[in-house]
Design a protein around this motif. Structure first.
Motif, mmCIF file in Angstrom:
data_model
loop_
_atom_site.group_PDB
_atom_site.id
_atom_site.type_symbol
_atom_site.label_atom_id
_atom_site.label_comp_id
_atom_site.label_asym_id
_atom_site.label_seq_id
_atom_site.Cartn_x
_atom_site.Cartn_y
_atom_site.Cartn_z
ATOM 1 N N LEU A 68 6.012 7.440 -1.201
ATOM 2 C CA LEU A 68 6.624 6.196 -0.729
ATOM 3 C C LEU A 68 8.047 6.074 -1.245
ATOM 4 C CD1 LEU A 68 6.474 3.340 0.575
ATOM 5 C CD2 LEU A 68 5.567 2.540 -1.601
ATOM 6 N N ARG A 69 8.219 6.317 -2.535
ATOM 7 C CA ARG A 69 9.554 6.215 -3.138
ATOM 8 C C ARG A 69 10.510 7.223 -2.521
ATOM 9 N NH1 ARG A 69 11.386 8.896 -8.502
ATOM 10 N NH2 ARG A 69 10.400 10.467 -7.233
ATOM 11 N N TYR B 57 15.043 8.945 0.775
ATOM 12 C CA TYR B 57 15.537 9.938 1.721
ATOM 13 C C TYR B 57 15.849 9.308 3.086
ATOM 14 C CZ TYR B 57 15.767 14.117 4.606
ATOM 15 O OH TYR B 57 16.176 15.076 5.484
ATOM 16 N N GLY B 58 14.950 8.453 3.565
ATOM 17 C CA GLY B 58 15.161 7.812 4.861
ATOM 18 C C GLY B 58 16.405 6.956 4.890
ATOM 19 N N SER B 59 16.665 6.257 3.805
ATOM 20 C CA SER B 59 17.856 5.409 3.735
ATOM 21 C C SER B 59 19.129 6.243 3.685
ATOM 22 C CB SER B 59 17.790 4.498 2.509
ATOM 23 O OG SER B 59 16.698 3.627 2.611
ATOM 24 N N LYS B 60 19.106 7.303 2.893
ATOM 25 C CA LYS B 60 20.291 8.163 2.780
ATOM 26 C C LYS B 60 20.640 8.802 4.120
ATOM 27 C CE LYS B 60 19.827 9.833 -1.950
ATOM 28 N NZ LYS B 60 19.597 11.077 -2.727
ATOM 29 N N GLY C 191 9.030 5.572 4.435
ATOM 30 C CA GLY C 191 8.217 5.437 3.228
ATOM 31 C C GLY C 191 6.812 4.945 3.529
ATOM 32 N N THR C 192 6.686 3.991 4.438
ATOM 33 C CA THR C 192 5.384 3.468 4.820
ATOM 34 C C THR C 192 4.548 4.545 5.512
ATOM 35 O OG1 THR C 192 6.369 1.281 5.103
ATOM 36 C CG2 THR C 192 4.217 1.631 6.095
ATOM 37 N N PHE C 193 5.193 5.342 6.362
ATOM 38 C CA PHE C 193 4.482 6.428 7.030
ATOM 39 C C PHE C 193 3.955 7.441 6.013
ATOM 40 C CE2 PHE C 193 4.465 10.727 8.745
ATOM 41 C CZ PHE C 193 3.510 10.587 9.742
ATOM 42 N N VAL C 194 4.800 7.800 5.051
ATOM 43 C CA VAL C 194 4.379 8.770 4.034
ATOM 44 C C VAL C 194 3.216 8.208 3.224
ATOM 45 C CG1 VAL C 194 5.083 9.986 1.937
ATOM 46 C CG2 VAL C 194 6.605 9.912 3.904
ATOM 47 N N LEU C 195 3.293 6.937 2.857
ATOM 48 C CA LEU C 195 2.218 6.301 2.098
ATOM 49 C C LEU C 195 0.911 6.314 2.890
ATOM 50 C CD1 LEU C 195 1.350 4.696 -0.435
ATOM 51 C CD2 LEU C 195 1.952 2.633 0.835
ATOM 52 N N ALA C 196 0.973 5.947 4.160
ATOM 53 C CA ALA C 196 -0.229 5.931 4.990
ATOM 54 C C ALA C 196 -0.780 7.343 5.196
ATOM 55 C CB ALA C 196 0.079 5.298 6.350
ATOM 56 N N TYR C 197 0.097 8.296 5.413
ATOM 57 C CA TYR C 197 -0.337 9.672 5.641
ATOM 58 C C TYR C 197 -1.004 10.251 4.393
ATOM 59 C CZ TYR C 197 -0.193 14.627 6.767
ATOM 60 O OH TYR C 197 -0.536 15.929 6.992
ATOM 61 N N LYS C 198 -0.365 10.090 3.256
ATOM 62 C CA LYS C 198 -0.930 10.652 2.024
ATOM 63 C C LYS C 198 -2.208 9.919 1.614
ATOM 64 C CE LYS C 198 2.959 12.931 -0.023
ATOM 65 N NZ LYS C 198 2.690 14.069 -0.862
ATOM 66 N N SER C 199 -2.256 8.626 1.829
ATOM 67 C CA SER C 199 -3.476 7.868 1.513
ATOM 68 C C SER C 199 -4.623 8.319 2.399
ATOM 69 C CB SER C 199 -3.232 6.375 1.703
ATOM 70 O OG SER C 199 -2.250 5.908 0.805
ATOM 71 N N GLY C 200 -4.362 8.485 3.678
ATOM 72 C CA GLY C 200 -5.392 8.960 4.595
ATOM 73 C C GLY C 200 -5.841 10.371 4.263
#
Length: 70
Positions: free
Chosen positions: A8-9, A14-17, A57-66
Motif C-alpha cells: 500500500l505504501r 510510486y503512483g503519485s511520483k 495503493g488500494t489496488f495493491v492492498l486488495a490484491y495482496k490481501s486476496g
C-alpha cells in the motif's frame, strides 16, 4: 499483513511520483497554459497525482490481501 501494508505504501508513493511527472508533461505539451493561472494548474496536477497514488495503493492492498487469503 506487513507485505500488504508495505505494498500500500509503495503503491501510494510510486503512483503519485509517476502520475505527477506524467500529468505535468502532458499539461505542458497539450494544454494552453495561458488560460489557467499557475496555482490552479499546479493544484490540479497534484490532486490527480494523489488520486492515482491512492488508486494504485488500494489496488495493491486488495490484491495482496486476496492473494494472502487464498
Amino acid at each position: 499483513m506487513q507485505a500488504c501494508l508495505k505494498g500500500l505504501r509503495n503503491g501510494l508513493e510510486y503512483g503519485s511520483k509517476v502520475r505527477f511527472v506524467h500529468t505535468l508533461v502532458m499539461t505542458l505539451l497539450f494544454k494552453d497554459i495561458k488560460l489557467k493561472n499557475f496555482p490552479t494548474l499546479l493544484k490540479t496536477i497534484v490532486s490527480m497525482a494523489i488520486e492515482h497514488g491512492i488508486n494504485l495503493g488500494t489496488f495493491v492492498l486488495a490484491y495482496k490481501s486476496g492473494y494472502k487469503l487464498l
